[in-house]
Design a protein around this motif. Structure first.
Motif, mmCIF file in Angstrom:
data_model
loop_
_atom_site.group_PDB
_atom_site.id
_atom_site.type_symbol
_atom_site.label_atom_id
_atom_site.label_comp_id
_atom_site.label_asym_id
_atom_site.label_seq_id
_atom_site.Cartn_x
_atom_site.Cartn_y
_atom_site.Cartn_z
ATOM 1 N N ASN A 56 0.939 -1.162 0.098
ATOM 2 C CA ASN A 56 -0.118 -0.057 0.113
ATOM 3 C C ASN A 56 0.816 1.256 -0.298
ATOM 4 N N ILE A 57 1.941 1.207 0.825
ATOM 5 C CA ILE A 57 2.938 2.397 0.618
ATOM 6 C C ILE A 57 3.668 2.570 -0.754
ATOM 7 N N ALA A 58 4.011 1.610 -1.271
ATOM 8 C CA ALA A 58 4.487 1.795 -2.877
ATOM 9 C C ALA A 58 3.250 2.110 -3.553
ATOM 10 N N ARG A 59 2.063 1.858 -3.360
ATOM 11 C CA ARG A 59 0.949 2.477 -4.282
ATOM 12 C C ARG A 59 0.686 3.740 -3.771
ATOM 13 N N LEU A 60 0.781 4.233 -2.739
ATOM 14 C CA LEU A 60 0.670 5.679 -2.408
ATOM 15 C C LEU A 60 1.727 6.505 -3.049
ATOM 16 N N VAL A 61 2.864 5.909 -2.872
ATOM 17 C CA VAL A 61 3.980 6.838 -3.602
ATOM 18 C C VAL A 61 3.833 6.754 -5.042
ATOM 19 N N ARG A 62 3.542 5.764 -5.709
ATOM 20 C CA ARG A 62 3.102 5.750 -7.163
ATOM 21 C C ARG A 62 1.832 6.643 -7.479
ATOM 22 N N PHE A 63 0.726 6.595 -6.603
ATOM 23 C CA PHE A 63 -0.215 7.422 -6.848
ATOM 24 C C PHE A 63 -0.163 9.077 -6.794
ATOM 25 N N PHE A 64 0.649 9.133 -5.882
ATOM 26 C CA PHE A 64 0.999 10.625 -5.439
ATOM 27 C C PHE A 64 1.845 11.010 -6.873
ATOM 28 N N SER A 122 -4.312 12.335 -2.816
ATOM 29 C CA SER A 122 -3.409 11.219 -2.022
ATOM 30 C C SER A 122 -4.080 11.158 -0.919
ATOM 31 N N LEU A 123 -4.571 11.964 -0.187
ATOM 32 C CA LEU A 123 -5.071 11.586 1.211
ATOM 33 C C LEU A 123 -6.373 10.801 1.327
ATOM 34 N N SER A 124 -7.137 11.243 0.201
ATOM 35 C CA SER A 124 -8.326 10.248 0.055
ATOM 36 C C SER A 124 -7.972 8.887 -0.378
ATOM 37 N N TYR A 125 -6.785 8.695 -1.163
ATOM 38 C CA TYR A 125 -6.588 7.416 -1.556
ATOM 39 C C TYR A 125 -5.824 6.756 -0.316
ATOM 40 N N SER A 126 -5.056 7.433 0.597
ATOM 41 C CA SER A 126 -4.563 6.676 1.965
ATOM 42 C C SER A 126 -5.629 6.444 2.777
ATOM 43 N N VAL A 127 -6.910 7.096 2.811
ATOM 44 C CA VAL A 127 -8.002 6.844 3.611
ATOM 45 C C VAL A 127 -8.628 5.437 3.302
ATOM 46 N N ARG A 128 -8.854 5.277 1.790
ATOM 47 C CA ARG A 128 -9.466 4.171 1.253
ATOM 48 C C ARG A 128 -8.569 2.882 1.360
ATOM 49 N N ARG A 129 -7.362 3.145 1.217
ATOM 50 C CA ARG A 129 -6.219 2.095 1.432
ATOM 51 C C ARG A 129 -6.048 1.700 2.835
ATOM 52 N N ARG A 130 -6.349 2.404 3.754
ATOM 53 C CA ARG A 130 -6.395 2.183 5.296
ATOM 54 C C ARG A 130 -4.900 2.182 5.478
ATOM 55 N N ILE A 131 -4.014 3.266 5.015
ATOM 56 C CA ILE A 131 -2.591 3.455 5.568
ATOM 57 C C ILE A 131 -2.860 4.250 6.815
ATOM 58 N N PRO A 132 -1.963 3.734 7.626
ATOM 59 C CA PRO A 132 -1.888 4.589 9.050
ATOM 60 C C PRO A 132 -1.806 6.152 8.782
ATOM 61 N N SER A 135 1.052 7.922 6.549
ATOM 62 C CA SER A 135 0.842 8.744 5.224
ATOM 63 C C SER A 135 1.341 9.988 5.430
ATOM 64 N N ILE A 136 1.235 10.471 6.489
ATOM 65 C CA ILE A 136 1.584 12.008 6.713
ATOM 66 C C ILE A 136 3.215 12.406 6.480
ATOM 67 N N ILE A 137 3.847 11.181 7.070
ATOM 68 C CA ILE A 137 5.343 11.236 6.784
ATOM 69 C C ILE A 137 5.657 11.115 5.291
ATOM 70 N N PHE A 181 2.560 20.203 5.568
ATOM 71 C CA PHE A 181 2.444 19.377 6.967
ATOM 72 C C PHE A 181 0.859 19.919 7.146
ATOM 73 N N LEU A 182 0.411 21.305 7.192
ATOM 74 C CA LEU A 182 -0.957 21.552 7.515
ATOM 75 C C LEU A 182 -1.815 20.923 6.562
ATOM 76 N N LEU A 183 -1.597 20.951 5.284
ATOM 77 C CA LEU A 183 -2.613 20.310 4.422
ATOM 78 C C LEU A 183 -2.813 18.652 4.685
ATOM 79 N N VAL A 184 -1.812 17.967 5.091
ATOM 80 C CA VAL A 184 -1.573 16.538 5.136
ATOM 81 C C VAL A 184 -2.619 16.383 6.387
#
Length: 304
Positions: A3-11, A68-78, A82-84, A216-219
């Motif tokens: 999921n982390i690799a997918r988040l990196v690719r998605f962003f 990307s934040l919406s994607y991280s929520v749907r993928r249940r990334i901690p 996800s912030i880092i 940081f504020l946005l995420v």
């Protein structure tokens, strides 16, 4: 890890796609605005690309982080993970892109006159006055017919004014129609782009501190995208929250606000770090709220 690799690719895909699309749309808008003037302004491709890219970068940062934040929520990334990841990715991409944008401003390109919009018979308006061009619009000395309120039509074979000067022409009436909302967004993103440029010119440290604090504020607003069970509704709420952050950012960057905050803080914080400090404090407070909310929800779940 998958999921982390997918988040990196998605962003990464979101950032690149949105940036190129935004640059293309903005460049087209600048080109049309240039062609509206008679005679048209010289075409300077590199400078216009720089202006378009400068405007597109803040829009890309906001939009790619929201998606990307919406994607991280749907993928249940901690939450913390996800912030880092997004802070590092958005900061690296923004810095790299702006370094490339800055290079465009130093590349000289030959100026050339673009094609003028319109053809013989073009009607130009200025207030209640009307002007019909009988020749090609690019011919400033071409004949024309002028209509003034309450007067007969005036034919000008050679449009000379006082001291034998050519009478100026108003711009061609062709432009994008924008709603007030879209116009305000365009203005705010332009102001943010100029602030990015000012920070970058002040030094890489100033740009990184400002950019990372904003990111940081946005995420930190990720909890909004987990507000309900409807991802589309959450995305809409997140867009409203991001719009509020954009307004806050432009408000904090105004000279009056900077002077007020500087007089309040005194010598404890130097002027360039006032806005990043405010953004970071807000982000930390939101993260604390999210953490406490998560702990309360977990304790309630354990009690059940």
């Amino acid at each position: 890890m998958k999921n982390i690799a997918r988040l990196v690719r998605f962003f990464s895909l979101c950032f690149i796609t949105l940036f190129l699309s935004a640059v293309g749309v903005r460049y087209l808008h600048i080109r049309i605005d240039t062609m509206r003037f008679l005679p048209p302004k010289p075409e300077q491709i590199m400078q216009e690309l720089f202006t378009a890219a400068q405007w597109a970068l803040p829009l890309t940062v906001y939009a790619s982080l929201l998606l990307s934040l919406s994607y991280s929520v749907r993928r249940r990334i901690p939450f913390i993970l996800s912030i880092i990841i997004l802070v590092v990715l958005a900061g690296a991409f923004s810095t790299g892109v702006f370094m490339g944008i800055d290079g465009l401003a130093h590349i000289s390109s030959p100026s050339k006159s673009p094609k003028t919009l319109g053809s013989p018979g073009l009607i130009l308006t200025q207030g209640d006055n009307r002007m019909i061009l009988l020749r090609e619009p690019a011919e400033l000395e071409g004949s024309r017919v002028v209509s003034l309120p309450g007067q007969a039509l005036i034919y000008q074979e050679v449009p000379l004014g006082p001291n034998n000067t050519i009478l100026p022409l108003p711009p061609v009436p062709f432009r994008f129609s924008m709603s007030r909302l879209l116009q305000s967004l365009t203005t705010d993103f332009s102001l943010t782009g100029r602030e990015f440029e000012r920070r970058f010119n002040a030094g890489p440290d100033s740009f990184l501190i400002y950019g990372v604090s904003l990111i940081f504020l946005l995420v930190s607003l990720r909890f909004i995208l987990n507000f309900s069970n409807w991802p589309l509704a959450n995305l809409f709420l997140g867009a409203l929250a991001f719009r509020g952050i954009l307004t806050l950012e432009t408000f904090l960057d105004t000279a009056d606000t900077q002077e007020l905050l500087f007089s309040f803080l005194g010598d404890r914080v130097s002027a360039p770090f006032i806005t990043p400090l405010v953004l970071c404090i807000l982000a930390i407070l939101i993260c604390l709220y999210s953490g406490l909310n998560w702990l309360v929800g977990r304790r309630v779940g354990d009690g059940d």
